[in-house]
Motif scaffolding. Structure first.
Motif, short mmCIF file in Angstrom:
data_model
loop_
_atom_site.label_atom_id
_atom_site.label_comp_id
_atom_site.label_asym_id
_atom_site.label_seq_id
_atom_site.Cartn_x
_atom_site.Cartn_y
_atom_site.Cartn_z
N THR A 50 64.80 43.90 37.83
CA THR A 50 65.92 44.58 38.36
C THR A 50 65.87 44.56 39.71
O THR A 50 64.95 44.56 40.50
N ALA A 53 71.45 47.91 42.95
CA ALA A 53 73.22 47.94 42.82
C ALA A 53 73.85 49.22 43.47
O ALA A 53 73.28 50.33 43.16
N TYR A 57 82.64 54.59 42.77
CA TYR A 57 83.32 54.79 41.90
C TYR A 57 84.69 55.58 42.44
O TYR A 57 84.32 56.64 42.67
N GLU A 72 76.62 56.60 27.58
CA GLU A 72 75.97 55.56 27.87
C GLU A 72 74.62 55.66 28.48
O GLU A 72 74.56 56.92 28.69
N HIS A 74 71.08 53.57 30.60
CA HIS A 74 70.83 52.50 31.28
C HIS A 74 69.23 52.43 31.15
O HIS A 74 68.45 53.08 31.89
N GLN A 79 69.96 56.11 37.31
CA GLN A 79 70.78 56.07 37.75
C GLN A 79 71.41 57.26 38.68
O GLN A 79 71.35 58.30 38.20
N GLU A 144 69.77 46.91 38.35
CA GLU A 144 70.41 46.36 37.34
C GLU A 144 69.81 45.00 37.05
O GLU A 144 69.34 44.30 38.23
N ARG A 147 74.26 41.48 35.36
CA ARG A 147 75.57 42.27 35.84
C ARG A 147 75.48 43.62 35.40
O ARG A 147 76.30 44.43 36.09
N SER A 148 74.83 44.06 34.36
CA SER A 148 74.87 45.31 34.10
C SER A 148 73.59 45.77 33.41
O SER A 148 72.99 44.73 32.67
N ASP A 149 73.19 47.10 33.38
CA ASP A 149 72.17 47.63 32.62
C ASP A 149 72.83 48.75 31.71
O ASP A 149 72.14 49.76 31.68
N THR A 150 73.85 48.52 30.97
CA THR A 150 74.45 49.67 30.36
C THR A 150 74.47 49.45 28.86
O THR A 150 74.92 48.36 28.24
#
Length: 163
Positions: A50, A53, A57, A72, A74, A79, A144, A147-150
């Motif tokens: 990873t 990031a 927001y 959600e 991760h 996070q 991450e 693109r994402s770890d969601t």
């Protein structure tokens, strides 16, 4: 189900992560004595491969009562969210149920204020961040992969967070 938020404090939030704040007891002097630095723990528990990031927001304002139907988590990283210009924000967390999905019966809600940051533990189910009363910005830091770890999960029956 109705859920009432409580103040976001270190002890109340400990089962889900950490509240991050300056601690004069462990701070050290920096910048030729004009500042004090508190190092914050929290990113040691992240998946291999990873990368950091950082994002801002911008949250639209929302009001209570508020239905919560989306969680959600991760799995590769903790996070962090830090309130930059958001005055008050809502944090909703839930433990994992026997099947690994969020368990609404164990959900807890907290209200944080500007100047507060929190770290969700790696893999902790949480609702998307909510700005209360007025919109504003929050800083997000995570690690991450790609693109994402969601991972998202929609509840079959949303519940209501009330004032």
């Amino acid at each position: 189900m109705l859920l009432r938020p409580m103040p976001l404090t270190a002890s109340a939030f400990a089962p889900f992560g950490a509240v991050l704040a300056h601690d004069g007891a462990v701070a050290r002097t920096v910048n030729a004595g004009t500042a004090w630095r508190t190092d914050l723990d929290g990113f040691a528990d992240r998946a291999a491969g990873t990368a950091p990031a950082f994002a801002v927001y911008r949250l639209a304002p929302q009001c209570l009562p508020l239905p919560i139907g989306l969680f959600e988590r991760h799995p590769g990283s903790p996070q962090v969210f830090a309130a930059l210009t958001v005055t008050r924000f809502l944090v909703v967390v839930a433990p994992s149920g026997p099947d690994g999905s969020p368990d609404p019966a164990g959900a807890r809600a907290f209200v944080g204020e500007r100047g507060t940051a929190l770290r969700y533990a790696r893999g902790q189910w949480h609702a998307p961040m909510v700005a209360l009363d007025a919109g504003g910005d929050m800083l997000m830091i995570a690690f991450e992969r790609g693109r994402s770890d969601t991972v998202e999960h929609r509840l079959a029956s949303p519940f209501l967070v009330v004032a």
